[in-house]
Design a protein around this motif. Structure first.
Motif, PDB file in Angstrom:
ATOM      1  N   ILE A  32      -5.148   1.391  12.674  1.00 23.99           N
ATOM      2  CA  ILE A  32      -4.493   0.122  12.318  1.00 23.99           C
ATOM      3  C   ILE A  32      -3.284   0.387  11.412  1.00 23.99           C
ATOM      4  CG2 ILE A  32      -4.791  -2.091  11.100  1.00 23.99           C
ATOM      5  CD1 ILE A  32      -6.363  -1.880  13.756  1.00 23.99           C
ATOM      6  N   SER A  33      -3.506   1.147  10.340  1.00 28.12           N
ATOM      7  CA  SER A  33      -2.420   1.480   9.423  1.00 28.12           C
ATOM      8  C   SER A  33      -1.715   2.718   9.970  1.00 28.12           C
ATOM      9  CB  SER A  33      -3.007   1.744   8.031  1.00 28.12           C
ATOM     10  OG  SER A  33      -2.025   2.279   7.191  1.00 28.12           O
ATOM     11  N   LYS A  34      -0.896   2.490  10.992  1.00 27.01           N
ATOM     12  CA  LYS A  34      -0.358   3.630  11.759  1.00 27.01           C
ATOM     13  C   LYS A  34       0.606   4.461  10.937  1.00 27.01           C
ATOM     14  CE  LYS A  34      -1.363   1.632  16.129  1.00 27.01           C
ATOM     15  NZ  LYS A  34      -2.522   2.222  16.723  1.00 27.01           N
ATOM     16  N   LEU A  35       1.410   3.811  10.100  1.00 30.10           N
ATOM     17  CA  LEU A  35       2.392   4.580   9.338  1.00 30.10           C
ATOM     18  C   LEU A  35       1.757   5.194   8.089  1.00 30.10           C
ATOM     19  CD1 LEU A  35       5.609   2.356   9.562  1.00 30.10           C
ATOM     20  CD2 LEU A  35       5.069   4.451  10.803  1.00 30.10           C
ATOM     21  N   ALA A  36       1.137   4.355   7.256  1.00 26.87           N
ATOM     22  CA  ALA A  36       0.624   4.853   5.968  1.00 26.87           C
ATOM     23  C   ALA A  36      -0.566   5.802   6.175  1.00 26.87           C
ATOM     24  CB  ALA A  36       0.224   3.682   5.076  1.00 26.87           C
ATOM     25  N   ASN A  77      -1.804  12.929   9.209  1.00 24.12           N
ATOM     26  CA  ASN A  77      -0.934  14.039   9.625  1.00 24.12           C
ATOM     27  C   ASN A  77      -0.848  15.115   8.541  1.00 24.12           C
ATOM     28  OD1 ASN A  77      -0.363  13.209  12.197  1.00 24.12           O
ATOM     29  ND2 ASN A  77       1.378  11.940  11.571  1.00 24.12           N
ATOM     30  N   CYS A  78      -0.816  14.687   7.281  1.00 27.96           N
ATOM     31  CA  CYS A  78      -0.789  15.660   6.178  1.00 27.96           C
ATOM     32  C   CYS A  78      -2.068  16.501   6.219  1.00 27.96           C
ATOM     33  CB  CYS A  78      -0.681  14.954   4.827  1.00 27.96           C
ATOM     34  SG  CYS A  78       0.946  14.273   4.539  1.00 27.96           S
ATOM     35  N   LYS A 132       0.885  -1.168   0.000  1.00 31.45           N
ATOM     36  CA  LYS A 132       0.000   0.000   0.000  1.00 31.45           C
ATOM     37  C   LYS A 132       0.921   1.214   0.000  1.00 31.45           C
ATOM     38  CE  LYS A 132      -2.945   2.191   3.465  1.00 31.45           C
ATOM     39  NZ  LYS A 132      -4.390   2.206   3.581  1.00 31.45           N
ATOM     40  N   LEU A 133       0.989   1.892  -1.129  1.00 31.31           N
ATOM     41  CA  LEU A 133       1.919   3.018  -1.268  1.00 31.31           C
ATOM     42  C   LEU A 133       1.217   4.321  -0.915  1.00 31.31           C
ATOM     43  CD1 LEU A 133       4.738   4.036  -2.445  1.00 31.31           C
ATOM     44  CD2 LEU A 133       3.434   4.508  -4.518  1.00 31.31           C
TER      45      LEU A 133
END
Ligand code: NAI
Length: 333
Positions: free
Chosen positions: A173-177, A183-184, A139-140
Motif C-alpha cells: 500500500i505504502s509503495k514509496l515510503a 528496498n534498503c 509519514k517520513l
C-alpha cells in the motif's frame, strides 16, 4: 566505576528505580548514578521538561537508565521520549521478547526481537491542518535511516547468533515510503549472506504472531509498526510489566522499560520491576558486564521458578519490596 544518568520518572518510576538500583548493587557492578530530572517533575522545578543539566549528563555519560514519564494529554508539547530519541539520534529501538519461567502464556518457545526504527515515520511530528475538517500527517521515511536500521538489525543478528532477519512493511500500500524501506533492506541483506531473510506484511505478521510466534527471530520495521508490534510481543510473554527495551545510537544508549508510569498502581508497592530490571541487564551487557548481568538473570529465574514469588500483574502476591529482596537473596545463596 561507570557514570550513568538515572531518570527516576513519574508514577511507579521511583519505586521500580529503587528496586533496580538495589539489585544492580547486589550484583557487584560499580555504578555512580547521576540522578537527573525530566518531564513534569523537571518542569515544576526548573521550568523545562528536559533541563539542560539532564541533556548534558547524558551527553557526557553516553549511557542512561530511564523510568517512564507521564505525558500530559492535550498539552501540545512533544513527547519527551521521542525528543530524547531524536536529540541523541538513538535510531534503533531494541525490544526482545522471550518466555520466562513460571509465567503462563498461551505460547512456548517465544524468543524474538523487534528492532524498530526510532527517529522518523509519523513520530517526526509533521502534521498540518489543511482546513478545520482535514489534517495532513506526514509519514517520513528516509534512505539514510532505513539503511541504518537494517544494518543495525543484521549486525545485531550476527552478534547475538540469530539465524534470520525479517523485514516488516506495508509496501503493498505504502509503495514509496515502505517500498524504499524494503528496498534498503534488500540492498543491505547482500552484505550479510550468512543470515537468512524474509519479507512479511505487517497485517499478516500480527496474525502469525498470535497463532505461531515461535517461527520469528529478528524483526526489523519502521517506527509505527514497531511501536504497535512490540507491545503485542510483550503480551506474548506476560504483558507490559516484563517488557524491556534499549534505545541505541552509534555512541549513546538509553535503556528503559516498555511500559508507562502506571499511575493506577503508583505508591502501592505492587509494581513489577522486571521491565526496568531487564532493561538494566541489557545495559550491563552493553557495558561488557556479562558476569553481573548473568548473576541477575539467574537470580530472577530462580525467583520466578519458585512460582509463589510473583508480582501482582503476573498473578502472584509478592509486593515490590518482597520480590526485590527475594531476587537479591537468590543472588547471594
Ligand atoms: P501504562 O503502561 O502506564 O499502564 C497500562 C497498564 O499496565 C496499567 O493497568 C498499569 O497498572 C499496568 N502496568 C504498567 N506497568 C506495570 C508494571 N511495571 N507493573 C505492574 N503493572 C504495570 O500505560 P498508560 O496507562 O497508557 O500510560 C500512563 C502514562 O505513562 C501516560 O502518561 C503515558 O503517556 C505514559 N507512558 C510513558 C512511557 C515512557 O515514558 N516510556 C511509555 C508509555 C506510556
Amino acid at each position: 566505576m561507570y557514570n550513568i544518568t538515572l531518570i527516576e520518572g513519574d508514577g511507579i518510576g521511583p519505586e521500580i528505580v529503587s528496586s533496580t538500583v538495589k539489585i544492580l548493587e547486589a550484583s557487584g557492578v560499580k555504578i555512580n548514578w547521576e540522578r537527573c530530572l525530566a518531564g513534569v517533575k523537571a518542569r515544576e522545578k526548573t521550568g523545562k521538561l528536559l533541563p539542560d543539566e539532564t541533556l548534558n549528563s547524558i551527553k557526557k555519560n553516553k549511557v542512561a537508565l530511564k523510568a517512564p514519564l507521564l505525558t500530559p494529554v492535550g498539552e501540545g508539547f512533544k513527547s519527551i521520549n521521542v525528543t530524547l530519541r531524536q536529540y541523541f539520534n538513538l535510531y534503533a529501538n531494541v525490544r526482545p521478547s522471550k518466555n520466562l519461567p513460571s509465567i503462563n502464556t498461551p505460547f512456548k518457545n517465544v524468543d524474538l526481537v523487534v528492532i524498530r526504527e526510532n527517529t522518523e515515520d509519523i513520530y517526526a511530528g509533521l502534521e498540518k491542518e489543511i482546513d478545520k475538517d482535514t489534517i495532513h500527517g506526514i509519514k517520513l521515511i528516509t534512505r539514510r535511516a532505513s539503511e541504518n536500521i537494517c544494518n543495525y538489525a543484521f549486525n545485531y543478528a550476527l552478534k547475538n547468533k540469530r539465524q534470520e532477519v525479517a523485514v516488516v512493511t506495508k509496501a503493498n500500500i505504502s509503495k514509496l515510503a515502505d517500498g524504499m524501506f524494503l528496498n534498503c533492506f534488500r540492498e543491505v541483506q547482500k552484505k550479510y549472506p550468512e543470515i537468512k531473510t524474509r519479507e512479511i506484511l505487517v497485517d499478516n505478521l500480527c496474525m502469525q504472531l498470535v497463532t505461531n510466534p515461535s517461527q520469528f527471530d529478528v524483526l526489523v520495521m519502521p517506527n509505527l509498526y514497531g511501536d504497535i508490534v512490540s507491545d503485542l510481543c510483550a503480551g506474548l510473554i506476560g504483558g507490559l510489566g516484563v517488557a524491556k527495551s534499549a534505545n541505541m545510537g552509534d555512541d549513546c544508549a538509553i535503556f528503559e522499560a516498555v511500559h508507562g508510569c502506571a499511575p493506577d498502581i503508583a505508591g502501592k508497592n505492587i509494581a513489577n520491576p522486571m521491565g526496568l530490571l531487564g532493561s538494566a541487564v541489557m545495559m550491563l551487557k552493553y557495558l561488557g558486564e556479562e558476569d553481573c548481568a548473568q548473576k541477575i538473570e539467574n537470580a530472577l529465574e530462580k525467583t520466578l521458578d519458585h512460582g509463589g514469588i510473583l508480582p501482582y500483574d503476573l498473578g502472584g502476591k509478592a509486593t515490590l519490596d518482597e520480590f526485590t529482596d527475594k531476587i537479591i537473596e537468590n543472588m547471594t545463596v
